[in-house]
Design an enzyme around this catalytic site. Structure first.
Site, PDB file in Angstrom:
ATOM      1  N   ASN A   1     -10.140  -0.082  -0.460  1.00  0.00           N
ATOM      2  CA  ASN A   1      -8.540  -0.065  -0.352  1.00  0.00           C
ATOM      3  C   ASN A   1      -8.217  -0.496  -1.578  1.00  0.00           C
ATOM      4  OD1 ASN A   1      -6.000  -0.274   0.170  1.00  0.00           O
ATOM      5  ND2 ASN A   1      -6.193  -1.045   2.095  1.00  0.00           N
TER       6      ASN A   1
ATOM      7  N   CYS B   1       0.759  -1.246  -0.092  1.00  0.00           N
ATOM      8  CA  CYS B   1       0.055   0.155  -0.005  1.00  0.00           C
ATOM      9  C   CYS B   1       0.799   1.349   0.037  1.00  0.00           C
ATOM     10  CB  CYS B   1      -1.033   0.044   1.334  1.00  0.00           C
ATOM     11  SG  CYS B   1      -2.021  -1.449   1.094  1.00  0.00           S
TER      12      CYS B   1
ATOM     13  N   HIS C   1      -2.959   6.784   2.304  1.00  0.00           N
ATOM     14  CA  HIS C   1      -3.609   5.729   1.341  1.00  0.00           C
ATOM     15  C   HIS C   1      -5.082   5.472   1.972  1.00  0.00           C
ATOM     16  CE1 HIS C   1      -4.003   1.471   0.841  1.00  0.00           C
ATOM     17  NE2 HIS C   1      -3.804   1.072   2.047  1.00  0.00           N
TER      18      HIS C   1
END
Length: 326
Positions: free
Chosen positions: A283, A120, A253
């Site tokens: 996500n 990520c 993020h």
């Protein structure tokens, strides 16, 4: 001779057409006896929907679409690009790199093309590498992409993880400039925390060894993420000689709304300075930061001249931040 810098000149993003709301996902899980609900997911994550790629769509396909949009926004032809970096944890194949596949789809050849794997945090890592290469003269116009098909590595019998992730891609064109665009950046990793977020499988002898599904200790990730995101943001501000008051927008993020809001509060930023797309995209790992940046640029929130803080944290354990003047 003036110093070389790099600036973002175009952004782009792409989402698969198949959108799954929380209710859609709950019905899918219910068929296997797994119970969840729209309310349960929203309360814990802030996520309302995500996009999943069709079985024949790979990370390079999503990356190519996002790249085309970024190139158009920058008014740059594919042949002008002399560096391609793709951040991904879900490559099309073991090798060659997804970046090489994107290069072929763009119809160009010759320039360096490679992947960065920092989960990520991948886009922050890739952007920092591209900036360094431009500063040293190794590149002039870079295409930096985050692309993921995380739906391929989700265990749909584990509601604590499968509700969190989605597929998508985001891209930027980064060009050499006489004035700073990327003002400061910082990268970190701590391999002691490998087990709290990982996919502990690999290919050997034609078979998958270990577990090919994502595993996460949510509480451990949350605890680590909140602390390191604040620390790295402050460190990058110090490097740049700036303060929290200089940040026009924070793009973290897009993992969990609670982590994002906590970081914004610690940096004393009001809610309208926090760019949030996790509610509609879930996500998307390395794709989440460039995807959110493109959304905010295209809807007019972020404009030329704004100062933006990008920051990410992911499996590894990796984390980093970039302060940029758009």
């Amino acid at each position: 001779m003036s110093a070389r810098h790099s600036r973002i000149t175009g952004t782009g993003s792409f989402l698969p057409s198949r959108r799954l709301s929380n209710d859609d996902l709950a019905r899918r899980l219910a068929a296997d006896g797994i119970e969840t609900s729209d309310q349960w997911i929203i309360e814990r994550t802030g996520i309302r929907a995500r996009h999943f790629a069709e079985p024949d769509v790979a990370s390079s396909d999503l990356a190519f679409e996002a790249a085309q949009r970024a190139l158009a926004a920058a008014k740059v032809a594919p042949a002008e690009i002399d560096l391609i970096i793709v951040a991904t944890s879900t490559p099309d194949m073991v090798f060659p790199s997804t970046a090489c596949l994107v290069q072929r789809k763009l119809g160009v050849s010759g320039c360096p093309a490679f992947d960065v794997q920092a989960v990520c945090s991948g886009f922050v890592y890739a952007l920092t590498v591209a900036d360094a290469m431009i500063r040293t003269g190794a590149a002039n116009k870079a295409l930096v992409i985050g692309a993921e098909v995380f739906s391929r590595i989700l265990d749909f019998k584990d509601r604590t993880t499968c509700v969190l992730f989605g597929d998508g891609a985001g891209a930027i064109v980064l060009e050499a400039s006489d004035t700073p665009g990327i003002v400061a950046s910082e990268l970190h990793a701590d391999g002691r925390h490998v087990e709290i977020l990982c996919v502990p499988g690999n290919v050997s002898g034609g078979s998958v060894l270990g577990d090919p599904f994502l595993k996460m200790d949510g509480q451990a990730v949350f605890k680590l993420a909140v602390g390191v995101l604040e620390d790295v943001a402050r460190s990058v501000l110090a490097k740049a000689g700036r303060t929290e008051a200089d940040i026009d927008f924070l793009i973290p993020h897009q993992a969990n709304i609670r982590i994002m809001q906590s970081t914004a509060r610690k940096l004393k930023l009001p809610a309208d300075k926090l760019v949030v797309t996790v509610d509609e995209h879930g996500n998307t790992s390395a794709a989440s930061i460039p995807l959110a940046l493109d959304v905010a640029v295209r809807d007019g929130r972020i404009r030329r001249g704004d100062t933006v803080m990008l920051e990410g944290v992911g499996g590894g354990f990796t984390w980093g931040a970039v302060l940029l003047d758009l």
